[in-house]
Design a protein around this motif. Structure first.
Motif, PDB file in Angstrom:
ATOM      1  N   GLU A   1     -47.851  20.819 -36.100  1.00 40.35           N
ATOM      2  CA  GLU A   1     -47.689  22.246 -36.414  1.00 40.35           C
ATOM      3  C   GLU A   1     -48.938  22.818 -37.065  1.00 40.35           C
ATOM      4  OE1 GLU A   1     -44.254  23.615 -38.525  1.00 40.35           O
ATOM      5  OE2 GLU A   1     -43.347  24.063 -36.581  1.00 40.35           O
TER       6      GLU A   1
ATOM      7  N   GLU B   1     -51.460  23.295 -34.352  1.00 41.91           N
ATOM      8  CA  GLU B   1     -51.134  24.487 -33.562  1.00 41.91           C
ATOM      9  C   GLU B   1     -51.498  25.763 -34.322  1.00 41.91           C
ATOM     10  OE1 GLU B   1     -47.031  24.060 -32.455  1.00 41.91           O
ATOM     11  OE2 GLU B   1     -47.487  22.610 -30.872  1.00 41.91           O
ATOM     12  N   ALA B   2     -51.292  25.724 -35.636  1.00 40.05           N
ATOM     13  CA  ALA B   2     -51.632  26.900 -36.440  1.00 40.05           C
ATOM     14  C   ALA B   2     -53.148  27.125 -36.480  1.00 40.05           C
ATOM     15  CB  ALA B   2     -51.068  26.759 -37.852  1.00 40.05           C
TER      16      ALA B   2
ATOM     17  N   ALA C   1     -53.978  28.760 -33.197  1.00 36.65           N
ATOM     18  CA  ALA C   1     -53.501  30.144 -33.154  1.00 36.65           C
ATOM     19  C   ALA C   1     -54.396  31.047 -33.999  1.00 36.65           C
ATOM     20  CB  ALA C   1     -52.056  30.213 -33.639  1.00 36.65           C
ATOM     21  N   GLN C   2     -54.756  30.562 -35.203  1.00 34.66           N
ATOM     22  CA  GLN C   2     -55.596  31.383 -36.090  1.00 34.66           C
ATOM     23  C   GLN C   2     -56.989  31.552 -35.491  1.00 34.66           C
ATOM     24  OE1 GLN C   2     -54.569  33.031 -38.610  1.00 34.66           O
ATOM     25  NE2 GLN C   2     -56.526  33.811 -39.383  1.00 34.66           N
TER      26      GLN C   2
ATOM     27  N   GLN D   1     -57.719  31.786 -32.328  1.00 32.61           N
ATOM     28  CA  GLN D   1     -57.636  32.864 -31.331  1.00 32.61           C
ATOM     29  C   GLN D   1     -57.592  34.221 -32.009  1.00 32.61           C
ATOM     30  OE1 GLN D   1     -54.547  31.984 -28.104  1.00 32.61           O
ATOM     31  NE2 GLN D   1     -54.312  30.273 -29.497  1.00 32.61           N
ATOM     32  N   LYS D   2     -56.871  34.271 -33.131  1.00 30.17           N
ATOM     33  CA  LYS D   2     -56.711  35.551 -33.821  1.00 30.17           C
ATOM     34  C   LYS D   2     -58.047  36.101 -34.316  1.00 30.17           C
ATOM     35  CE  LYS D   2     -54.379  37.554 -37.735  1.00 30.17           C
ATOM     36  NZ  LYS D   2     -53.405  37.384 -38.798  1.00 30.17           N
TER      37      LYS D   2
ATOM     38  N   PHE E   1     -62.398  35.614 -27.377  1.00 28.43           N
ATOM     39  CA  PHE E   1     -60.983  35.776 -26.979  1.00 28.43           C
ATOM     40  C   PHE E   1     -60.632  37.258 -26.929  1.00 28.43           C
ATOM     41  CE2 PHE E   1     -56.416  36.050 -27.788  1.00 28.43           C
ATOM     42  CZ  PHE E   1     -55.903  35.112 -26.908  1.00 28.43           C
TER      43      PHE E   1
ATOM     44  N   THR F   1     -59.588  39.395 -23.613  1.00 34.10           N
ATOM     45  CA  THR F   1     -58.195  39.821 -23.486  1.00 34.10           C
ATOM     46  C   THR F   1     -58.023  41.322 -23.659  1.00 34.10           C
ATOM     47  OG1 THR F   1     -57.822  39.317 -25.811  1.00 34.10           O
ATOM     48  CG2 THR F   1     -57.182  37.623 -24.226  1.00 34.10           C
ATOM     49  N   ASN F   2     -59.033  42.006 -24.217  1.00 36.42           N
ATOM     50  CA  ASN F   2     -58.934  43.451 -24.413  1.00 36.42           C
ATOM     51  C   ASN F   2     -60.068  44.147 -23.676  1.00 36.42           C
ATOM     52  OD1 ASN F   2     -56.663  43.787 -26.306  1.00 36.42           O
ATOM     53  ND2 ASN F   2     -57.940  42.493 -27.613  1.00 36.42           N
ATOM     54  N   PRO F   3     -59.818  45.377 -23.222  1.00 40.58           N
ATOM     55  CA  PRO F   3     -60.888  46.081 -22.520  1.00 40.58           C
ATOM     56  C   PRO F   3     -62.044  46.436 -23.460  1.00 40.58           C
ATOM     57  CG  PRO F   3     -58.906  47.440 -22.674  1.00 40.58           C
ATOM     58  CD  PRO F   3     -58.572  46.136 -23.283  1.00 40.58           C
ATOM     59  N   THR F   4     -63.242  46.460 -22.909  1.00 39.22           N
ATOM     60  CA  THR F   4     -64.440  46.844 -23.652  1.00 39.22           C
ATOM     61  C   THR F   4     -65.127  47.956 -22.862  1.00 39.22           C
ATOM     62  OG1 THR F   4     -64.709  44.550 -24.379  1.00 39.22           O
ATOM     63  CG2 THR F   4     -66.630  45.976 -24.606  1.00 39.22           C
ATOM     64  N   ASP F   5     -65.625  48.942 -23.555  1.00 39.78           N
ATOM     65  CA  ASP F   5     -66.327  50.037 -22.889  1.00 39.78           C
ATOM     66  C   ASP F   5     -67.732  49.549 -22.510  1.00 39.78           C
ATOM     67  OD1 ASP F   5     -66.818  52.572 -21.938  1.00 39.78           O
ATOM     68  OD2 ASP F   5     -67.480  53.323 -23.886  1.00 39.78           O
TER      69      ASP F   5
ATOM     70  N   ARG G   1     -57.223  53.910 -19.583  1.00 43.22           N
ATOM     71  CA  ARG G   1     -58.390  54.072 -18.722  1.00 43.22           C
ATOM     72  C   ARG G   1     -57.924  54.551 -17.353  1.00 43.22           C
ATOM     73  NH1 ARG G   1     -62.104  48.952 -18.243  1.00 43.22           N
ATOM     74  NH2 ARG G   1     -62.585  49.443 -20.412  1.00 43.22           N
TER      75      ARG G   1
ATOM     76  N   GLY H   1     -54.399  40.754 -23.139  1.00 40.89           N
ATOM     77  CA  GLY H   1     -53.963  39.506 -22.529  1.00 40.89           C
ATOM     78  C   GLY H   1     -53.689  38.424 -23.569  1.00 40.89           C
TER      79      GLY H   1
ATOM     80  N   ASN I   1     -50.545  34.322 -27.795  1.00 41.77           N
ATOM     81  CA  ASN I   1     -50.920  33.953 -29.167  1.00 41.77           C
ATOM     82  C   ASN I   1     -50.148  34.757 -30.201  1.00 41.77           C
ATOM     83  OD1 ASN I   1     -52.473  32.239 -30.883  1.00 41.77           O
ATOM     84  ND2 ASN I   1     -53.642  34.053 -31.483  1.00 41.77           N
TER      85      ASN I   1
ATOM     86  N   LEU J   1     -44.882  30.068 -35.356  1.00 45.11           N
ATOM     87  CA  LEU J   1     -45.369  29.115 -36.366  1.00 45.11           C
ATOM     88  C   LEU J   1     -45.051  29.617 -37.770  1.00 45.11           C
ATOM     89  CD1 LEU J   1     -48.783  28.349 -34.652  1.00 45.11           C
ATOM     90  CD2 LEU J   1     -47.097  26.595 -35.263  1.00 45.11           C
TER      91      LEU J   1
END
Lengths: 182, 383
Positions: free
Chosen positions: A152, A155-156, A159-160, A162-163, A168, A172-176, B238, B246, B250, B257
């Motif tokens: 665990e 896994e934490a 996860a952190q 990625q945060k 990442f 995972t998010n759009p960029t101009d 957009r 995406g 997570n 968790l």
């Protein structure tokens, strides 16, 4: 707590976080790369300078990367494909995050290995099907971590990481993005 | 004690019809005024909360002046000058108890939403029948977001829920209300000056809970089972399409968790305090099920989405406070309710003001005692 040595200077990072809370302008960085076409679909990219903490800076040495395409693309394969560089960035960013978070949480790492797979339908870039996107359909990262910690806790860590991961987020998010001719 | 409207004003005017308190009735208590009804494990409706507060106003004989709206507070020589809709007031000390939820937060990307889509906040929303027929995009997965997504789905509408960071909790754990555990295990009593990342604790979204007679859990798996489609955090608009992060998996991992760590602390507390036998067996819940391939883009012009519900949180409104004690994020700077930059000014009823229970109805008593102690010392009154 025993001393954990993952080689990350967490104290410096925590100090920087406090300092930059008070001076957000110093937190503004600009990362740069320069590319030069070689021949065919082969390009050479160099990375050295960047801007940060209020002034121009440079890495200790210049890094040179070759980008090309494999022979099945009828290319010379002088280097990895551009989209593979995204996997390089993602794996290294998440791994750096795992090491930093582990250091901060007092978790000793013995080994951290990851495999990254991006599934890619190349009909998009070939223009063979307008409904297929150019980029990855999805990406899967699998970590194999040996550490003094429970499953665990590991896994934490992941996860952190990625945060707080720049790559990442960028994937995972759009960029101009602006592309222009000088 | 100034009240812009009637006693329990925000409960009368700023809540949707089906809302019930997240806390069970036995936890709904004010100083000297416990719950005395016949359903201690139930959850009050908005009408019942309103009545509870009305009865407390009468019981406490608080000198409430209703219909008095404060339009300005300024520093004066030895205190504050307060301008209200009913005239001027001078005071030596001032307690700001206007709460943290005066305005719904609507992110800037709402400006890119095509005009044919109706946009509502929890302040506008009353019940599903008042929304246009057709698909609804609910943005935000705190208590508000999951409750409205479930209610809108039950009305027969297609519902998409955009999920960012969230707090997952079961309604009942080992046979007890999860907020019983928060209360007795000491989690809610953790003090603001013991919390490592207080800024984060104060920004925490409300947990995915709902108060229903069935004491049902309302987590993302429940919503998936009802047919609600989950997508990632809404990142941009957009070319007329909404683009979602995406990083949804997570978000699930972080919440799963974190929930399991919290349940682990409850289990540990039960063992060390000899309470293990009086509660049910240890439970662990199914991890949040990720959708097979969450959509990253939804066309806002195609007619699929008719309404957007912004369940993206609330913020306080200090536009009337003309004293420089608000930070650049719009939050009051205070140390456990003592506004140290402006002597004689205090706050109550803000998130983790002095302890984790601060924003719950039962959290006001210990906070008020400590803050008023400070206020009395400031005035040189004997205590």
């Amino acid at each position: 707590m025993t001393t954990v040595t993952n080689g990350v200077n967490v104290q410096a990072l925590l100090d920087a976080r406090e300092a930059l809370k008070k001076s957000p302008e110093a937190a503004q960085f600009v990362w740069r790369a320069s590319s030069k076409w070689q021949n065919g679909v082969h390009t050479t990219i160099t990375v050295k300078d960047f801007y940060g903490l209020g002034e121009e800076r440079a890495h200790k040495s210049e890094s040179v990367f070759q980008a090309d395409h494999p022979e099945v693309f009828a290319a010379d394969d002088n280097g990895i494909t551009p989209i593979e560089y995204l996997l390089v960035g993602l794996a290294s960013c998440l791994t750096a995050g795992v090491a930093s978070v582990a250091q901060n949480r007092g978790i000793q790492l013995r080994s951290v290995e990851a495999t990254v797979e991006g599934r890619h339908d190349i009909r998009g870039i070939l223009g063979a099907d307008p409904d297929v996107r150019n980029g990855y359909n999805d990406i899967k990262v699998t970590f194999n971590i040996d550490a003094d910690a429970s499953r665990e806790e590991i896994e934490a860590l992941v996860a952190q990481s990625q945060k707080r991961s720049a790559v990442f987020d960028a994937l995972t998010n759009p960029t101009d993005v602006t592309v222009e001719v000088a | 004690m100034l009240e812009r409207g009637e006693v329990a004003n925000s409960w009368r005017r700023e809540r949707w019809d089906s809302l019930r308190l997240l806390t069970p009735n036995w936890q709904t208590r004010l100083p000297g005024f416990p719950y005395q009804g016949s359903d201690p494990d139930g959850y009050m409706t908005v009408a019942e909360v309103t009545e509870f507060i009305e009865r407390y106003a009468a019981f406490s004989r608080a000198p409430v002046r209703t219909g008095v709206n404060v339009t300005s507070v300024r520093r004066a020589d030895d205190g504050y000058h307060v301008t209200t809709s009913q005239g001027e007031i001078r005071c030596r000390t001032l307690v700001i108890a206007s709460g943290a939820c005066n305005r719904p937060v609507v992110p800037g990307l709402s400006e890119g939403v095509p005009p044919e889509i109706e946009q509502v906040t929890p302040f506008d929303y009353r019940e599903p029948g008042r929304l246009p027929d057709g698909g609804v995009l609910v943005v935000g997965a705190s208590a508000t977001g999951v409750q409205l997504a479930a209610e809108l789905r039950r009305s027969g509408r297609p519902v998409i829920l955009s999920v960012g960071e969230h707090v997952r909790l079961p309604r009942v754990y080992r046979g007890r209300d999860v907020l019983w555990w928060m209360d007795v295990s000491g989690v809610w009593d953790q003090r603001y000056d013991e919390i490592e990342d207080l800024t984060r604790a104060r920004r925490l979204p409300s947990p995915q809970l709902v108060g229903t007679p069935e004491r049902a859990t309302l987590d993302l798996n429940t919503l998936t089972g009802m047919g609600v489609e989950l997508v990632g955090r809404w990142a941009a608009v957009r070319d007329g399409s909404a683009l979602f992060s995406g990083g949804l998996r997570n978000m699930f991992s972080l919440a799963d968790l974190k929930m399991n760590r919290l349940l682990g602390t409850f289990d540990e507390w039960a063992v060390t305090h000899g309470r293990d036998a009086e509660v049910g067996p240890v439970e662990r819940f199914e991890p949040t099920r990720p959708p097979a391939s969450p959509r990253l883009r939804i066309d806002l012009r195609g007619g699929e989405i008719r309404t957007i519900v912004w369940a993206t949180g609330f913020r306080p409104d200090y536009s009337w406070l003309h004293v420089p004690v608000v930070d650049d994020k719009g939050h009051l700077r205070h140390d456990g309710g003592v506004v140290t930059d402006s002597p004689g000014m205090y706050a109550l009823g803000l998130p983790v003001l002095r302890r984790r229970r601060s924003t719950f109805i039962n959290g006001i008593e210990p906070d008020a005692r400590e803050v008023i102690d400070h206020l009395a010392r400031h005035l040189g009154l004997p205590r």
